[in-house]
Design a protein around this motif. Sequence first.
Motif, short mmCIF file in Angstrom:
data_model
loop_
_atom_site.label_atom_id
_atom_site.label_comp_id
_atom_site.label_asym_id
_atom_site.label_seq_id
_atom_site.Cartn_x
_atom_site.Cartn_y
_atom_site.Cartn_z
N GLU A 82 48.95 42.64 46.35
CA GLU A 82 47.79 42.76 45.48
C GLU A 82 48.21 42.98 44.03
O GLU A 82 47.58 42.44 43.11
CB GLU A 82 46.88 43.88 45.97
CG GLU A 82 46.10 43.49 47.21
CD GLU A 82 45.28 44.63 47.83
OE1 GLU A 82 45.49 45.80 47.43
OE2 GLU A 82 44.46 44.33 48.70
N ASN A 83 49.29 43.74 43.83
CA ASN A 83 49.82 43.90 42.47
C ASN A 83 50.30 42.56 41.92
O ASN A 83 50.04 42.22 40.76
CB ASN A 83 50.96 44.93 42.44
CG ASN A 83 50.47 46.35 42.59
OD1 ASN A 83 49.31 46.65 42.35
ND2 ASN A 83 51.36 47.23 43.02
N HIS A 86 47.39 40.48 41.03
CA HIS A 86 46.80 40.91 39.76
C HIS A 86 47.61 40.37 38.58
O HIS A 86 47.03 39.88 37.58
CB HIS A 86 46.73 42.44 39.71
CG HIS A 86 46.12 42.97 38.46
ND1 HIS A 86 44.79 42.81 38.16
CD2 HIS A 86 46.67 43.64 37.42
CE1 HIS A 86 44.54 43.36 36.99
NE2 HIS A 86 45.67 43.87 36.52
N HIS A 89 46.93 36.76 38.25
CA HIS A 89 45.59 36.56 37.69
C HIS A 89 45.64 36.66 36.16
O HIS A 89 45.02 35.85 35.46
CB HIS A 89 44.61 37.58 38.26
CG HIS A 89 43.23 37.45 37.75
ND1 HIS A 89 42.40 36.39 38.10
CD2 HIS A 89 42.52 38.21 36.89
CE1 HIS A 89 41.25 36.53 37.48
NE2 HIS A 89 41.29 37.62 36.73
#
Length: 144
Positions: A82-83, A86, A89
């Motif tokens: 998820e990091n 991110h 992104h």
Amino acid sequence: MKYQFSFQKVLDVKEKEKELAEQEYESIRLQQLEVQEKIEGVKDSKERLLKQYDQVNRRKVSDFLHLQQEVDYINQQLKDLENHSHELHQKVEKKQQVLIEKTKEAKIWNQWKAKSLEAFQKRLIKEEQALMDEMAVLRYFRKV
């Protein structure tokens, strides 16, 4: 007389920059999708592991500890992914801004080329009309 845009090389460079920005954007978007798929896979494996955890009737404490370690490991993987997602992104947003800027630049140069071509064509028509007028005047005076 053939039209030749005097800044064609600059336009070509701007078009190449735009294409490169598109490729970079697509590449980073693909990486982001791959990470999303990995996240979904890890979430699925976590769900399966938790179902195994719920279906335990009479197991040893060591089995519970082992399952807990696996859950912790999966949670850490999920957090790392998820990091990474991110970060990707943020990179996607930056690449998208670069792509927008490069697209605008290329569009401006293309519009300039179109206006230049239009001015060239108008000048050509004007010169042709002046030549036709001169020929008509010469014919008239030869008849007179």
